[in-house]
Design an enzyme around this catalytic site. Structure first.
Site, PDB file in Angstrom:
ATOM      1  N   GLU A   1       0.831  -1.213   0.000  1.00  0.00           N
ATOM      2  CA  GLU A   1       0.000   0.000   0.000  1.00  0.00           C
ATOM      3  C   GLU A   1       0.865   1.263   0.000  1.00  0.00           C
ATOM      4  O   GLU A   1       2.056   1.220   0.284  1.00  0.00           O
ATOM      5  CB  GLU A   1      -0.918   0.041   1.235  1.00  0.00           C
TER       6      GLU A   1
ATOM      7  N   ARG B   1      -7.243   1.253  12.679  1.00  0.00           N
ATOM      8  CA  ARG B   1      -5.964   1.843  12.297  1.00  0.00           C
ATOM      9  C   ARG B   1      -6.222   2.884  11.215  1.00  0.00           C
ATOM     10  O   ARG B   1      -7.315   2.956  10.645  1.00  0.00           O
ATOM     11  CB  ARG B   1      -4.992   0.785  11.763  1.00  0.00           C
TER      12      ARG B   1
ATOM     13  N   ASN C   1      -5.643   4.183   7.421  1.00  0.00           N
ATOM     14  CA  ASN C   1      -5.586   3.454   6.160  1.00  0.00           C
ATOM     15  C   ASN C   1      -4.911   4.309   5.092  1.00  0.00           C
ATOM     16  O   ASN C   1      -3.756   4.664   5.215  1.00  0.00           O
ATOM     17  CB  ASN C   1      -6.986   3.004   5.730  1.00  0.00           C
TER      18      ASN C   1
ATOM     19  N   ASP D   1      -9.941   1.501  -4.770  1.00  0.00           N
ATOM     20  CA  ASP D   1      -8.895   1.512  -3.743  1.00  0.00           C
ATOM     21  C   ASP D   1      -8.074   2.794  -3.892  1.00  0.00           C
ATOM     22  O   ASP D   1      -8.606   3.839  -4.239  1.00  0.00           O
ATOM     23  CB  ASP D   1      -8.044   0.247  -3.861  1.00  0.00           C
TER      24      ASP D   1
END
Length: 294
Positions: A18, A103, A105, A205
Site C-alpha cells: 500500500e 488503524r 488506512n 482503492d
C-alpha cells in the site's frame, strides 16, 4: 481497454502492499506492507530494502525536512529510517476515537503539504462505518472532517488543489466522492458522488490524479486501473497482472512512471503476481505530490 508493459520490482512480495510515494528529493519510491509492519524503499540504483516498524502503517508520505509521516495503528507518527536498519518514531497525534481493532488506512498530502488520512475498522466483514478522515498540518491533528466511512481510500487532489477526491472501497459502498476544497484552510465541502464503481468493475482503492486532472483508481478485485475524466467519465482502463491492485502514484524524473502496489488474493490464478509491486508507463504525466510541510 489498454494493455501496458509492466516491470516487476525484483525481490518484493507484500501481503498488503500500500501507499506508494515518490520522494523527489531522495529520488526514491517508498511503500508499506501493512500486516508485515514494513516500509520499503526502491532507490535510483534499483536497490530495494525494508525497515521493520513497531506497528502497522497504512500509509506514508515524505516530509520536507526528511523522513516520513505515517498513519499507523495508534496515531499519526513522524518516522525516521536509518541506514543501519533502525527506525525512530514520534507520535504526532492520535484521534480520541481510534479504538481497538482500528488503524489509519489510505493517506496523501494535499497540494499545500498538509497530510490527510482516514481510519477504518480492520475487520471489513463487520462493515462498521466508524471510519473518519483527518488532516495534519501546522495546527496538529484536526477533528474529523468526514465521518461514516467503512473503508476510507482514494485520496487525491486536482491539479489546482481545488477539488479533493475520496473513496470508500468497502463492497457495500464502492463510491468515489468529489469535494470542493478550500486551499487556504484545507477544508472540504459540497460532497457529491464522482464515480460509482458498481456501474463499472472492482472496488475503488488507492488513487492518484494526473497532470490532465484525470483520476486513476485501482479497481481492487478487478485487476485493473480505471481513469476518470474530471467530469466523472471513464475514459481508460489498463489491465494489470494481479487481481488486487491497491494504490498507484506517479514519480520518476519526468513524472511519467507509475508504481502500483497489490494485495495477495489467495486465488490460484493470482499466485504468481499477487502481492508484487510494478512500474509502468501509462503514456501520461503525473503531478509531483507535495512533501508534508509540517
Amino acid at each position: 481497454m489498454t494493455a501496458a508493459s509492466v516491470e516487476r520490482i525484483d525481490g518484493v512480495r507484500c501481503t498488503t502492499g500500500e501507499s506508494p510515494a515518490w520522494d523527489a528529493a531522495a529520488k526514491a519510491w517508498y511503500w508499506v506492507d501493512i500486516p508485515a509492519k514494513r516500509v520499503w524503499r526502491l532507490d535510483a540504483a534499483s536497490k530495494t530494502r525494508f525497515w521493520e516498524l513497531p506497528e502497522m502503517a497504512g500509509c506514508v508520505a515524505p516530509r520536507a525536512r526528511g523522513g516520513l509521516i505515517a498513519g499507523m495503528e495508534t496515531g499519526m507518527y513522524d518516522v525516521d529510517l536509518f541506514d543501519n536498519g533502525t527506525v525512530a518514531t514520534a507520535l504526532l497525534g492520535k484521534p480520541a476515537d481510534l479504538g481497538a481493532g482500528m488503524r489509519f488506512n489510505d493517506g496523501r498530502t494535499d497540494r499545500q503539504g498538509r497530510f490527510w488520512s482516514g481510519t477504518m475498522f480492520m475487520d471489513m466483514s463487520a462493515a462498521k462505518d466508524i471510519g473518519k478522515l483527518y488532516r495534519y498540518d501546522g495546527h496538529g491533528l484536526s477533528q474529523p472532517l468526514v465521518s461514516g466511512l467503512l473503508t476510507q481510500n482514494g485520496l487525491s487532489w486536482s491539479p489546482d488543489g481545488k477539488t479533493m477526491y475520496l473513496s470508500d472501497s468497502h463492497p457495500q459502498s464502492r463510491l468515489v466522492w468529489a469535494f470542493d476544497y478550500d486551499v487556504a484552510t484545507g477544508t472540504p465541502s459540497n460532497r457529491r458522488v464522482f464515480a460509482n464503481l458498481a456501474e463499472h468493475v472492482g472496488r475503488p482503492d488507492g488513487a492518484v490524479v494526473d497532470a490532465d486532472g484525470c483520476y486513476w483508481t485501482c479497481a481492487n478485485d478487478a485487476g485493473c486501473l480505471l481513469r476518470f475524466t474530471p467530469s466523472g467519465k471513464l475514459d481508460r482502463r489498463i489491465d494489470l497482472p494481479f487481481a488486487k491492485p491497491s494504490m498507484c502514484t506517479f514519480g520518476g524524473a519526468d513524472l511519467r512512471t507509475m508504481i502500483v502496489t497489490s494485495i495477495v488474493s489467495g486465488k490460484p490464478d493470482d499466485a504468481e503476481w499477487g502481492g508484487s509491486v510494478v512500474l509502468l508507463r501509462p503514456g501520461v504525466q503525473g503531478l509531483a505530490d507535495a512533501a508534508c510541510a509540517f
